[in-house]
Design a protein around this motif. Structure first.
Motif, PDB file in Angstrom:
ATOM      1  N   LEU A 158      31.967  34.350  47.464  1.00  0.00           N
ATOM      2  CA  LEU A 158      30.774  33.911  46.806  1.00  0.00           C
ATOM      3  C   LEU A 158      31.565  33.033  46.280  1.00  0.00           C
ATOM      4  O   LEU A 158      32.667  32.664  46.069  1.00  0.00           O
ATOM      5  N   SER A 186      41.126  46.666  38.904  1.00  0.00           N
ATOM      6  CA  SER A 186      40.050  46.186  38.449  1.00  0.00           C
ATOM      7  C   SER A 186      40.224  44.971  38.786  1.00  0.00           C
ATOM      8  O   SER A 186      40.823  43.966  38.968  1.00  0.00           O
ATOM      9  N   GLY A 187      38.657  44.736  39.415  1.00  0.00           N
ATOM     10  CA  GLY A 187      39.270  43.523  40.370  1.00  0.00           C
ATOM     11  C   GLY A 187      39.364  43.369  41.452  1.00  0.00           C
ATOM     12  O   GLY A 187      38.535  42.321  41.984  1.00  0.00           O
ATOM     13  N   SER A 188      39.530  45.017  42.349  1.00  0.00           N
ATOM     14  CA  SER A 188      39.755  44.713  43.278  1.00  0.00           C
ATOM     15  C   SER A 188      38.748  43.913  44.186  1.00  0.00           C
ATOM     16  O   SER A 188      38.520  44.132  45.624  1.00  0.00           O
ATOM     17  N   GLY A 189      37.661  45.282  44.273  1.00  0.00           N
ATOM     18  CA  GLY A 189      36.645  44.127  45.245  1.00  0.00           C
ATOM     19  C   GLY A 189      35.553  46.012  45.241  1.00  0.00           C
ATOM     20  O   GLY A 189      34.708  45.927  46.295  1.00  0.00           O
ATOM     21  N   LYS A 190      36.001  46.539  44.377  1.00  0.00           N
ATOM     22  CA  LYS A 190      35.336  48.410  45.394  1.00  0.00           C
ATOM     23  C   LYS A 190      34.290  48.619  44.268  1.00  0.00           C
ATOM     24  O   LYS A 190      33.079  48.775  45.544  1.00  0.00           O
ATOM     25  N   THR A 191      33.536  47.368  43.255  1.00  0.00           N
ATOM     26  CA  THR A 191      32.321  47.543  43.188  1.00  0.00           C
ATOM     27  C   THR A 191      31.952  46.733  44.209  1.00  0.00           C
ATOM     28  O   THR A 191      30.155  46.983  44.569  1.00  0.00           O
ATOM     29  N   SER A 192      31.801  45.434  44.822  1.00  0.00           N
ATOM     30  CA  SER A 192      31.184  44.957  45.423  1.00  0.00           C
ATOM     31  C   SER A 192      31.165  45.462  46.376  1.00  0.00           C
ATOM     32  O   SER A 192      29.650  45.051  47.225  1.00  0.00           O
ATOM     33  N   ILE A 201      35.990  37.926  47.878  1.00  0.00           N
ATOM     34  CA  ILE A 201      36.167  38.851  47.490  1.00  0.00           C
ATOM     35  C   ILE A 201      36.254  40.193  48.261  1.00  0.00           C
ATOM     36  O   ILE A 201      36.948  41.441  48.174  1.00  0.00           O
TER      37      ILE A 201
HETATM   38  N1  LIG Z   1      28.440  37.818  41.454  1.00  0.00           N
HETATM   39  C1  LIG Z   1      29.488  38.133  41.691  1.00  0.00           C
HETATM   40  N2  LIG Z   1      30.298  35.806  40.712  1.00  0.00           N
HETATM   41  C2  LIG Z   1      31.125  35.584  41.470  1.00  0.00           C
HETATM   42  N3  LIG Z   1      32.451  36.306  40.937  1.00  0.00           N
HETATM   43  C3  LIG Z   1      31.710  38.184  40.946  1.00  0.00           C
HETATM   44  C4  LIG Z   1      30.993  38.582  41.192  1.00  0.00           C
HETATM   45  N4  LIG Z   1      31.189  39.690  41.154  1.00  0.00           N
HETATM   46  C5  LIG Z   1      31.593  40.183  41.091  1.00  0.00           C
HETATM   47  N5  LIG Z   1      33.368  39.009  41.044  1.00  0.00           N
HETATM   48  C6  LIG Z   1      34.686  38.934  41.252  1.00  0.00           C
HETATM   49  O1  LIG Z   1      34.512  39.837  42.616  1.00  0.00           O
HETATM   50  C7  LIG Z   1      36.607  40.153  42.148  1.00  0.00           C
HETATM   51  C8  LIG Z   1      36.038  42.004  42.414  1.00  0.00           C
HETATM   52  O2  LIG Z   1      34.650  42.454  42.003  1.00  0.00           O
HETATM   53  P1  LIG Z   1      34.246  43.746  41.860  1.00  0.00           P
HETATM   54  O3  LIG Z   1      34.243  44.522  42.748  1.00  0.00           O
HETATM   55  O4  LIG Z   1      33.544  44.204  40.029  1.00  0.00           O
HETATM   56  O5  LIG Z   1      36.074  44.709  41.799  1.00  0.00           O
HETATM   57  P2  LIG Z   1      36.204  45.844  41.143  1.00  0.00           P
HETATM   58  O6  LIG Z   1      34.961  46.973  40.721  1.00  0.00           O
HETATM   59  O7  LIG Z   1      37.196  46.784  41.899  1.00  0.00           O
HETATM   60  O8  LIG Z   1      36.998  46.121  39.692  1.00  0.00           O
HETATM   61  C9  LIG Z   1      36.388  39.950  40.270  1.00  0.00           C
HETATM   62  O9  LIG Z   1      37.198  39.228  40.752  1.00  0.00           O
HETATM   63  C10 LIG Z   1      35.162  39.385  40.610  1.00  0.00           C
HETATM   64  O10 LIG Z   1      35.442  38.918  38.856  1.00  0.00           O
END
Ligand SMILES: Nc1ncnc2c1ncn2[C@@H]1O[C@H](COP(=O)(O)OP(=O)(O)O)[C@@H](O)[C@H]1O
Ligand SMILES: [Mg+2]
Length: 233
Positions: A15, A44-50, A24
């Motif tokens: 992204l 947190s921030g490792s990419g799980k939700t992504s 990501i």
């Molecule tokens: N729409 C976005 N734009 C830019 N960075 C993003 C976006 N969504 C997530 N990120 C970044 O991607 C990384 C992974 O986020 P995320 O998948 O939410 O992690 P987790 O769910 O493991 O906490 C983080 O560094 C977050 O800041």
């Protein structure tokens, strides 16, 4: 091809953020089979939700393969993605996302109305009532979310997620707002429903104890996914 409900191969998600390219998800290759209950832990921030967003067709992979329900997601239109989602995916959120002005039954029924706009009202009601009964809330049909405990609200969320009979349930820290005992009960119910309905579950959780109850356990670290071997548990 092995029988999978979802798989990825060398999948990357990059992204752009304020001129910087963020990598990501990094070369993720994985598969989840029908009925398999898989957990993902990681900071947190490792990419799980992504990863869940990509599998749910809500975020487009930058490259590599993503397949859900036997359909490759690359090059699909928004409408086609919505159809793959409707036929395969249920989503359970941490914050329940219930509509405050609607009863438990109406919240669950709404998910069906949105997914199947030609379904007769009688069938919608019948299926919504059954889903609420499946999560042990038959006696709470007419309650508004504000009249339900956190654990009950999350069970309404679960009923709403399964009422469309998804083959894969994506659950993003669904117990994050529950106390430990309520969380354990909720996960027990979730896994039980999964096994009874042959529904695969991808469960993101911070809770290692809950994660260990899954059939397979994965860890996300800096956008890289790896399997946690049972021998090292
Ligand atoms: N729409 C976005 N734009 C830019 N960075 C993003 C976006 N969504 C997530 N990120 C970044 O991607 C990384 C992974 O986020 P995320 O998948 O939410 O992690 P987790 O769910 O493991 O906490 C983080 O560094 C977050 O800041
Ligand atoms: Mg997250």
């Amino acid at each position: 091809m092995i029988d999978t409900i979802a798989h990825t191969r060398d999948m990357n998600l990059q992204l752009k953020s304020g001129g910087n390219a963020l990598h990501i998800l990094k070369s993720i290759t994985f598969a989840i089979r029908p009925g398999e209950v898989m957990s993902i832990v990681g900071p947190s921030g490792s990419g799980k939700t992504s990863l869940l967003m990509v599998l749910g067709g809500l975020e487009k992979a930058s490259d590599g393969q993503v397949s859900v329900g036997g359909t490759s997601l690359s090059g699909l239109s928004e409408d086609q993605l919505a159809e793959v989602r409707r036929n395969n995916i249920g989503i359970l959120f941490q914050n329940f996302h219930l509509i405050p002005s609607m009863t438990a039954l109406e919240n669950v029924a709404l998910a069906l109305e949105i997914a199947f706009d030609d379904m007769p009202v009688s069938e919608i009601t019948e299926r919504a009532r059954k889903a609420l009964a499946d999560v042990g809330l038959a006696a709470r049909e007419t309650h508004l979310p504000s009249a339900l405990s956190g654990g009950e609200q999350q069970r309404v969320g679960l009923a709403r997620a399964i009422v469309t009979r998804p083959k894969l349930l994506l659950a993003d820290e669904p117990t994050g707002n529950l106390d430990q005992e309520t969380a354990a009960t909720a996960i027990e119910l979730l896994f039980d429903l999964a096994h009874r309905n042959d529904m695969a579950v991808l469960l993101i959780t911070h809770d290692n104890v809950l994660a260990q109850r899954a059939d397979r356990r994965m860890r996300m670290d800096h956008g890289m996914l790896s399997e946690i071997e049972l021998a090292s548990a």
